[in-house]
Design a protein around this motif. Structure first.
Motif, short mmCIF file in Angstrom:
data_model
loop_
_atom_site.label_atom_id
_atom_site.label_comp_id
_atom_site.label_asym_id
_atom_site.label_seq_id
_atom_site.Cartn_x
_atom_site.Cartn_y
_atom_site.Cartn_z
N ILE A 252 2.35 -11.29 8.48
CA ILE A 252 1.21 -10.63 7.58
C ILE A 252 1.67 -9.20 7.07
CG2 ILE A 252 -1.03 -9.37 7.86
CD1 ILE A 252 -1.55 -11.32 10.12
N GLU A 253 2.09 -8.23 7.93
CA GLU A 253 2.67 -6.99 7.31
C GLU A 253 3.50 -7.19 6.45
OE1 GLU A 253 1.22 -3.97 8.26
OE2 GLU A 253 0.06 -5.49 9.06
N GLY A 254 4.90 -8.32 6.47
CA GLY A 254 5.82 -8.30 5.68
C GLY A 254 5.14 -8.92 4.15
N TRP A 255 4.24 -9.92 4.39
CA TRP A 255 3.55 -10.34 3.22
C TRP A 255 2.90 -9.18 2.33
CZ3 TRP A 255 -1.10 -10.54 1.21
CH2 TRP A 255 -1.46 -11.37 -0.11
N VAL A 256 2.22 -8.28 3.26
CA VAL A 256 1.59 -7.30 2.28
C VAL A 256 2.48 -6.36 1.82
CG1 VAL A 256 -0.03 -5.18 3.00
CG2 VAL A 256 -0.61 -7.27 3.79
N GLN A 257 3.62 -5.86 2.56
CA GLN A 257 4.46 -5.15 1.99
C GLN A 257 5.10 -5.58 0.56
OE1 GLN A 257 7.30 -3.49 4.59
NE2 GLN A 257 9.00 -3.60 3.07
N THR A 258 5.51 -6.94 0.68
CA THR A 258 6.28 -7.59 -0.26
C THR A 258 5.16 -7.66 -1.66
OG1 THR A 258 7.57 -9.09 0.96
CG2 THR A 258 7.21 -9.73 -1.29
N VAL A 259 3.75 -7.85 -1.57
CA VAL A 259 2.90 -8.17 -2.61
C VAL A 259 2.65 -6.71 -3.03
CG1 VAL A 259 0.47 -8.66 -3.09
CG2 VAL A 259 1.96 -10.15 -1.69
N VAL A 260 2.17 -5.57 -2.07
CA VAL A 260 1.94 -4.53 -2.73
C VAL A 260 3.31 -3.65 -3.54
CG1 VAL A 260 1.62 -1.85 -1.85
CG2 VAL A 260 0.33 -3.91 -0.99
N ALA A 261 4.52 -3.96 -2.93
CA ALA A 261 5.56 -3.50 -3.77
C ALA A 261 5.74 -4.21 -5.18
CB ALA A 261 6.86 -3.77 -2.95
N ASP A 262 5.40 -5.50 -5.20
CA ASP A 262 5.43 -6.15 -6.54
C ASP A 262 4.48 -5.56 -7.52
OD1 ASP A 262 7.61 -7.74 -5.72
OD2 ASP A 262 6.18 -9.58 -5.26
N ALA A 263 3.09 -5.21 -6.74
CA ALA A 263 1.80 -4.80 -7.79
C ALA A 263 2.20 -3.38 -8.12
CB ALA A 263 0.84 -4.92 -6.95
N LEU A 264 2.87 -2.46 -7.31
CA LEU A 264 2.81 -1.10 -7.55
C LEU A 264 4.19 -0.44 -7.66
CD1 LEU A 264 0.02 -1.48 -6.18
CD2 LEU A 264 0.33 0.69 -4.78
N GLY A 265 5.30 -1.37 -7.63
CA GLY A 265 6.64 -0.78 -7.51
C GLY A 265 6.80 0.02 -9.01
N ASP A 266 6.55 -0.74 -10.21
CA ASP A 266 6.80 -0.09 -11.48
C ASP A 266 5.98 0.99 -11.81
OD1 ASP A 266 9.11 -1.79 -11.58
OD2 ASP A 266 7.87 -3.49 -12.64
N ARG A 267 4.78 0.99 -11.05
CA ARG A 267 3.59 1.92 -11.57
C ARG A 267 3.84 3.26 -10.53
NH1 ARG A 267 1.37 -3.37 -11.59
NH2 ARG A 267 0.66 -3.87 -13.81
N ILE A 268 4.00 3.16 -9.29
CA ILE A 268 3.96 4.37 -8.45
C ILE A 268 5.38 4.36 -8.00
CG2 ILE A 268 3.27 5.35 -6.24
CD1 ILE A 268 0.55 3.75 -6.99
N PRO A 269 6.33 5.18 -8.23
CA PRO A 269 7.61 5.48 -8.05
C PRO A 269 7.78 5.58 -6.50
CG PRO A 269 7.15 6.72 -9.87
CD PRO A 269 5.64 6.54 -9.32
N GLY A 270 6.62 6.15 -5.80
CA GLY A 270 7.07 6.34 -4.31
C GLY A 270 6.76 5.36 -3.40
N THR A 271 6.38 4.09 -4.07
CA THR A 271 5.97 2.87 -3.07
C THR A 271 6.92 2.52 -2.07
OG1 THR A 271 4.76 2.10 -5.05
CG2 THR A 271 5.35 0.40 -3.37
N SER A 272 8.27 2.55 -2.40
CA SER A 272 9.26 1.86 -1.66
C SER A 272 9.35 3.00 -0.27
CB SER A 272 10.59 1.90 -2.40
OG SER A 272 11.54 1.54 -1.26
N ALA A 273 9.23 4.36 -0.65
CA ALA A 273 9.31 5.30 0.54
C ALA A 273 8.19 5.37 1.19
CB ALA A 273 9.38 6.73 -0.13
#
Length: 455
Positions: free
Chosen positions: A324-345
């Motif tokens: 569950i947590e891994g899926w959420v992390q992957t989906v959120v990173a895909d959705a926000l990664g290019d829009r919010i630079p701090g998503t990975s951190a």
């Protein structure tokens, strides 16, 4: 909080086993009563009478509300509210800002997952709101374990002891419910100020479809970070929204989580060493002070011990939480990664928060002996990421159609074979599960109709 989960022993005791095998070392669990050696039922009756008086008196003083079931939730609610104290209502402007953040996050998530939006409204909760809106789910999580603990020790008593105990067994169950309720209330009071969203521990604690964020806790969380608060709020809103997409559109998921907790509870076995030690060193005169009652209960007189069944259930729960947590992390990173630079951190910060055993994990471990620590969350996120690259988000999310299609614990360590199965469209696990279900249904029908008549 105690280091050892409520009601659970720390493991095997070699000295205990030695005592059991050595008749001269107190192998008789009742050898410690006055007179020693032979089990004297009249002495047991006197002890039960004394304990009954003390439990009855202490129960009147401690109840603070009616008790139904294995946990006194009225007491838990009162203690949690008392520890929280006064909380100011959330300003309307804050609620509006959070709703806007969730709405924006939902728009971005639409391009990252095939699962549609699962939240129908957004709310801003105070710690008191969190208690009120999650207590029903905590009941479903705690009741199976608490009920098992409250009955398993009584079922292990000799028949003579059960007959002599009489109403005392019910009194002790009530006192156990108070002890559990007291611990639950204190823990939830603390937890209500720590959680960031309603799904912060990976479980659907709040009402279905309600995206809930905790402004007070989010503010405290943001104080130690360098990212702008608006980005932090949007990131947490996206995580909350992603969890709701999963829990709302994967109908079996919530039930599977609760079933796993129940499987853990049903695996509880009594550790007779608690009764042995209690019987050997028990002095009825020590119970003349009601203040010693809670201390007596907290010593874990009737302690269950972890069993292989519980270990297996715990592994299933950890794997499911990691997925569950891994899926959420992957989906959120895909959705926000290019829009919010701090998503990975921010993702890494939350991953470490969970991996090091945050307050949520410690609370649940203390209450019911289960750790909500997804130990392989990093591996799960890597698997979902690789699967997305290999087959796309639609095929990735189709894996959630049935629990038997999900990766196993071993797949998290070696994801290549699992990805190959998905690419090849291998549904053998699902076909096997369907065939097993059909066979069980046929067996049930044969059982209801009686043995088939000869041809």
């Amino acid at each position: 909080m105690a280091d050892v989960p409520f009601g659970f022993s720390a493991g095997d005791d070699p000295e205990r086993d030695k005592r059991k095998n050595d008749p001269g070392a107190g192998g008789d669990p009742f050898s410690g009563f006055p007179g020693g050696g032979e089990f004297d039922m009249s002495q047991l009756g006197q002890i039960f009478s004394k304990l009954g008086e003390m439990f009855s008196g202490a129960g009147t003083a401690m109840a603070g509300g009616k008790s139904t079931g294995p946990v006194n939730y009225d007491l838990a609610r009162q203690l949690a509210a008392s520890s929280i104290g006064f909380v100011a209502p959330v300003p309307e402007a804050t609620t509006t800002a959070l709703a806007d953040a969730v709405r924006l996050a939902e728009t971005w998530l639409d391009g990252a997952t095939a699962l549609p939006a699962g939240s129908t409204r957004t709310v801003a909760w105070t710690p008191t709101d969190w208690i009120d809106n999650t207590l029903e789910t905590w009941k479903r999580l705690c009741d199976p374990v608490a009920e098992q603990i409250s009955t398993v020790w009584a079922s292990a008593l000799p028949e003579e002891a059960k007959a002599m105990a009489g109403p005392l067994l019910a009194m002790m169950s009530q006192m156990g419910g108070m002890a559990f309720g007291s611990q639950l209330g204190q823990a939830l009071g603390k937890l209500s100020r720590e959680v960031l969203t309603s799904t912060d521990i990976g479980l659907p604690l709040g009402p279905r479809g309600v995206a809930a964020l905790m402004p007070e806790a989010i503010e405290a969380f943001a104080d130690g970070l360098e990212q702008p608060r608006s980005e932090i709020v949007t990131f947490l809103a996206a995580r909350e929204a992603a969890h709701h997409r999963l829990f709302s559109h994967v109908p079996w998921l919530s039930a599977q989580l609760l079933t796993t907790v129940e499987a853990f509870a049903k695996g509880t076995k009594i550790d007779m060493s608690g009764i042995e030690e209690f019987a050997q060193g028990f002095d009825p005169s020590a119970l003349t002070d009601p203040s010693q009652l809670e201390q007596l209960l907290n010593q874990g007189i009737f302690e269950p011990k972890t069993t292989p069944e519980q270990t297996a259930a715990l592994e299933r729960l950890e794997t499911l939480l990691a997925l569950i947590e891994g899926w959420v992390q992957t989906v959120v990173a895909d959705a926000l990664g290019d829009r919010i630079p701090g998503t990975s951190a921010l993702s890494e910060t939350l991953r470490r928060r969970r991996a090091t055993g945050g307050p949520a994990e410690q609370t649940f471990a203390t209450l019911v002996g289960l750790e909500l620590r997804p130990r392989k969350m990093r591996e799960a996120a890597q698997l979902w990421d690789k699967l997305t690259q290999a087959v796309g988000s639609d095929a990735r999310d189709a894996v959630w159609q049935h629990p038997d299609l999900l990766p196993s614990a071993s797949d998290l360590d070696e994801p290549a074979a699992f990805i190959d199965r998905v690419i090849g469209g291998d549904t053998s696990d699902l076909d096997s599960a369907i065939e097993q279900a059909l066979e069980e249904a046929r067996d049930n029908e044969r059982g209801e109709d009686g043995p088939a008549s000869p041809q």
